[in-house]
Scaffold this motif. Structure first.
Motif, mmCIF file in Angstrom:
data_model
loop_
_atom_site.group_PDB
_atom_site.id
_atom_site.type_symbol
_atom_site.label_atom_id
_atom_site.label_comp_id
_atom_site.label_asym_id
_atom_site.label_seq_id
_atom_site.Cartn_x
_atom_site.Cartn_y
_atom_site.Cartn_z
ATOM 1 N N VAL A 1 -28.936 17.505 6.058
ATOM 2 C CA VAL A 1 -28.286 17.954 4.823
ATOM 3 C C VAL A 1 -28.978 17.284 3.647
ATOM 4 O O VAL A 1 -29.085 16.057 3.611
ATOM 5 C CB VAL A 1 -26.785 17.624 4.814
ATOM 6 N N LYS A 2 -29.456 18.116 2.711
ATOM 7 C CA LYS A 2 -30.130 17.584 1.521
ATOM 8 C C LYS A 2 -29.365 17.981 0.270
ATOM 9 O O LYS A 2 -28.725 19.040 0.222
ATOM 10 C CB LYS A 2 -31.572 18.098 1.436
ATOM 11 N N ALA A 3 -29.475 17.145 -0.735
ATOM 12 C CA ALA A 3 -28.797 17.413 -2.005
ATOM 13 C C ALA A 3 -29.620 18.387 -2.833
ATOM 14 O O ALA A 3 -30.819 18.169 -3.046
ATOM 15 C CB ALA A 3 -28.591 16.105 -2.783
ATOM 16 N N LEU A 4 -28.983 19.452 -3.295
ATOM 17 C CA LEU A 4 -29.654 20.416 -4.165
ATOM 18 C C LEU A 4 -29.661 19.936 -5.617
ATOM 19 O O LEU A 4 -30.522 20.309 -6.400
ATOM 20 C CB LEU A 4 -28.969 21.781 -4.068
ATOM 21 N N THR A 5 -28.660 19.130 -5.985
ATOM 22 C CA THR A 5 -28.575 18.526 -7.321
ATOM 23 C C THR A 5 -28.163 17.071 -7.154
ATOM 24 O O THR A 5 -27.950 16.600 -6.029
ATOM 25 C CB THR A 5 -27.544 19.259 -8.198
ATOM 26 N N ASP A 6 -28.040 16.365 -8.247
ATOM 27 C CA ASP A 6 -27.515 14.997 -8.183
ATOM 28 C C ASP A 6 -26.076 15.048 -7.686
ATOM 29 O O ASP A 6 -25.241 15.804 -8.207
ATOM 30 C CB ASP A 6 -27.554 14.337 -9.560
ATOM 31 N N CYS A 7 -25.783 14.268 -6.657
ATOM 32 C CA CYS A 7 -24.464 14.294 -6.009
ATOM 33 C C CYS A 7 -23.819 12.907 -6.043
ATOM 34 O O CYS A 7 -24.484 11.901 -5.763
ATOM 35 C CB CYS A 7 -24.587 14.757 -4.556
ATOM 36 N N GLN A 8 -22.550 12.885 -6.375
ATOM 37 C CA GLN A 8 -21.738 11.668 -6.279
ATOM 38 C C GLN A 8 -20.805 11.847 -5.085
ATOM 39 O O GLN A 8 -19.929 12.721 -5.090
ATOM 40 C CB GLN A 8 -20.957 11.449 -7.567
ATOM 41 N N CYS A 9 -20.987 11.008 -4.069
ATOM 42 C CA CYS A 9 -20.286 11.191 -2.800
ATOM 43 C C CYS A 9 -19.505 9.938 -2.423
ATOM 44 O O CYS A 9 -19.752 8.841 -2.937
ATOM 45 C CB CYS A 9 -21.278 11.524 -1.688
ATOM 46 N N PHE A 10 -18.570 10.142 -1.478
ATOM 47 C CA PHE A 10 -17.838 9.034 -0.862
ATOM 48 C C PHE A 10 -18.065 9.114 0.638
ATOM 49 O O PHE A 10 -17.808 10.157 1.265
ATOM 50 C CB PHE A 10 -16.338 9.116 -1.186
ATOM 51 N N SER A 11 -18.567 8.033 1.203
ATOM 52 C CA SER A 11 -18.895 8.027 2.629
ATOM 53 C C SER A 11 -17.851 7.236 3.417
ATOM 54 O O SER A 11 -17.219 6.313 2.901
ATOM 55 C CB SER A 11 -20.282 7.415 2.846
ATOM 56 N N LEU A 12 -17.680 7.632 4.677
ATOM 57 C CA LEU A 12 -16.752 6.963 5.588
ATOM 58 C C LEU A 12 -17.479 6.723 6.902
ATOM 59 O O LEU A 12 -17.953 7.670 7.551
ATOM 60 C CB LEU A 12 -15.507 7.820 5.809
ATOM 61 N N SER A 13 -17.587 5.467 7.314
ATOM 62 C CA SER A 13 -18.330 5.137 8.528
ATOM 63 C C SER A 13 -17.448 5.318 9.767
ATOM 64 O O SER A 13 -16.212 5.357 9.686
ATOM 65 C CB SER A 13 -18.837 3.689 8.463
ATOM 66 N N TYR A 14 -18.116 5.423 10.914
ATOM 67 C CA TYR A 14 -17.414 5.574 12.198
ATOM 68 C C TYR A 14 -16.513 4.369 12.477
ATOM 69 O O TYR A 14 -15.349 4.531 12.877
ATOM 70 C CB TYR A 14 -18.449 5.751 13.316
ATOM 71 N N ASP A 15 -17.039 3.156 12.250
ATOM 72 C CA ASP A 15 -16.262 1.942 12.552
ATOM 73 C C ASP A 15 -15.036 1.837 11.654
ATOM 74 O O ASP A 15 -13.949 1.431 12.114
ATOM 75 C CB ASP A 15 -17.152 0.701 12.377
ATOM 76 N N ASP A 16 -15.187 2.168 10.369
ATOM 77 C CA ASP A 16 -14.051 2.081 9.449
ATOM 78 C C ASP A 16 -12.968 3.090 9.824
ATOM 79 O O ASP A 16 -11.765 2.790 9.747
ATOM 80 C CB ASP A 16 -14.507 2.341 8.007
ATOM 81 N N LEU A 17 -13.369 4.286 10.240
ATOM 82 C CA LEU A 17 -12.375 5.275 10.649
ATOM 83 C C LEU A 17 -11.645 4.819 11.905
ATOM 84 O O LEU A 17 -10.416 4.958 12.006
ATOM 85 C CB LEU A 17 -13.056 6.628 10.896
ATOM 86 N N ARG A 18 -12.380 4.253 12.867
ATOM 87 C CA ARG A 18 -11.751 3.783 14.102
ATOM 88 C C ARG A 18 -10.771 2.641 13.817
ATOM 89 O O ARG A 18 -9.682 2.578 14.405
ATOM 90 C CB ARG A 18 -12.822 3.327 15.098
ATOM 91 N N ASP A 19 -11.147 1.752 12.927
ATOM 92 C CA ASP A 19 -10.236 0.657 12.575
ATOM 93 C C ASP A 19 -8.949 1.202 11.948
ATOM 94 O O ASP A 19 -7.847 0.691 12.213
ATOM 95 C CB ASP A 19 -10.917 -0.291 11.590
#
Length: 488
Positions: free
Chosen positions: A445-463
């Motif tokens: 997945v590539k950004a077509l424009t400047d993107c402001q995102c929020f990421s969630l890691s696997y470990d944080d979700l499991r916790d």
């Protein structure tokens, strides 16, 4: 002053009458001191239960009272020197009325300060006890306020009435000398300048505005008002001293032929001489001082001009240094970054992308987001993230229809990221990155424009899921359905 809300506990002019003006208002300053609206309401209740006439430091009456007193004080500091220097015994009914009104107001102010609540730096609530207020006022500002409030206006009014009703020439001359002495004595009213400084500080304290621009405006306004008063007083002194000497033949007033001029002409020449001496441009005329009195006036003007320059430069420097520190820090970071990129000999295209990233990420203001989030309470952090990305999170299919507490817990685990155009947000076949299965991504997945995102890691979700077993079961069913190739 902007009013956010009225007094708490439903006490308004209709229910509490005039007492509502004495209660603390819900504004930024009171919320900062007390911490919440509930605490401000308790403060209102505490004041109402005391049942005594005490003006709360955050009340509406206190706010408007400070503005009124600041205006009256500034008018006094302008008018008193002009009255002493340029007006004769018959200063006019309007000016005499203003003097009497001002003296009355300052005497009332002394009395009201015994009923004015106090907020100190180390106290958690305002001091509303009359005995403590009285002791504090007597130890601090009582004596300067009494000196500044000395009713010279009443003395001048009664003496002027007696002077006009007396036909005896000898008594008239004697009364004129007494009036001159009283007018010189009225210089003690210039002690009200201390009140002006105090009122400026209090305006900044009770103001709802917490923007640095507004605070900077108050500092600049107070600075220029003090410089104006210094030039104004100096201009009045320029004419007042020769008047005390009954205008000797070699004084500048006679040389400029101002004996019978209007007040505005005399004042203009006085201020011109003062400014010429303060900025070391000239003596204010073609001739140097002709006697030792004028020489001392010139020297005092030059010294006051040096002090004015010093204060102006010092305050201007402090304002420039303190204004918009986030933008200054950003420029400093970018300067170091440019030195680093030049030292590493990075290609221009890459340097441009790095600069664009910083601009998109910080917008010209440097701040440490993690430090900000770590310094606020967990409730505020959750509220900030809710405002920023709650709707975004609920648009994700696997988080739809999930309980509110789970969504709030996930929000606290999100990390803010910025991707530029053509940046790879997700890479195909990169292991251990899928948030549900910890497997490999099937596409890039590539950004077509400047993107402001929020990421969630696997470990944080499991916790997070460990605290919500029902949600964990639902997501595990979702993963199993996907693995079996069925629709979700």
């Amino acid at each position: 002053m902007e009013k956010l809300k009225g007094p708490a506990v439903g006490c308004t002019m209709a229910t509490c009458g005039w007492r509502a003006l004495l209660l603390p208002q819900l504004n930024r300053q009171s919320l900062y001191v007390y911490g919440s609206e509930v605490a401000v309401e308790k403060e209102c209740i505490r004041q109402l239960e005391r049942g005594v006439f005490v003006i709360h430091p955050f009340s509406l009456m206190r706010s408007y009272y400070i503005l009124c007193m600041m205006a009256i004080t500034f008018l006094n500091l302008i008018g008193i020197p002009m009255e002493i220097a340029f007006l004769d015994v018959n200063s006019g009914l309007v000016w005499e009325g203003f003097n009497v009104f001002s003296d009355t107001l300052f005497l009332i102010d002394v009395a009201l300060n015994f009923r004015m609540g106090i907020i100190t730096e180390d106290s958690e609530e305002a001091i509303l006890d009359i005995k403590q207020i009285r002791v504090n006022y007597l130890r601090t500002w009582f004596i300067p306020d009494v000196i500044a409030a000395f009713p010279i206006g009443y003395i001048l009014l009664f003496a002027g009435l007696h002077y006009h009703n007396d036909d005896n020439p000898s008594k008239t001359n004697k009364m004129m000398r007494i009036l001159m002495f009283v007018r010189i004595l009225s210089l003690i009213r210039l002690a009200r300048v201390s009140r002006l400084v105090r009122f400026f500080n209090e305006v900044e304290k009770v103001s709802n505005a917490n923007l640095e621009v507004v605070r900077l405006f108050f500092r600049i306004l107070s600075l220029f008002m003090m410089i104006f008063l210094l030039c104004h007083w100096n201009g009045c002194i320029q004419y007042f001293v020769p008047m005390l000497e009954e205008f000797p033949t070699d004084c500048w007033v006679r040389k400029e032929n101002l004996m019978n001029a209007t007040v505005i002409v005399k004042y203009s020449w006085g201020v011109f001489r003062a400014l010429s001496q303060m900025i070391a441009l000239s003596y204010g005329s073609m001739d140097a001082p002709t006697n030792y009195v004028e020489m001392w006036i010139v020297m005092v003007s030059m010294v006051s001009g040096c002090l004015m320059y010093t204060v102006l430069v010092a305050n201007a420097t402090a304002m420039i240094v303190n204004v918009d520190p986030a933008a200054k820090e950003y420029k400093s970071k970018m300067s170091r970054l440019e030195h680093y990129m030049a030292f590493m000999k990075l290609p221009p295209e890459l340097q441009l992308r790095i600069n664009n990233y910083y601009q998109a990420r910080y917008g010209g203001k440097w701040f440490d987001e993690k430090d900000v989030m770590n310094t606020v309470s967990s409730a505020l952090k959750e509220e900030i993230l809710t405002v920023m990305c709650s709707r975004l999170l609920r648009n994700v299919p696997m988080f739809q229809d999930k309980e509110e507490n789970f969504i709030s817990a996930v929000l606290l685990k999100l990390e803010y990221e910025v991707f530029q155009e053509a940046d790879s947000i997700i890479r195909q076949n990169v292991p251990e990155t899928c948030v549900l299965t910890k497997g490999k991504h099937l596409a890039t997945v590539k950004a077509l424009t400047d993107c402001q995102c929020f990421s969630l890691s696997y470990d944080d979700l499991r916790d997070t899921l460990e605290s919500f077993p029902d949600v964990k079961k639902d997501l595990e069913k979702l993963v199993q359905l996907n693995l079996d190739g069925e629709l979700v």
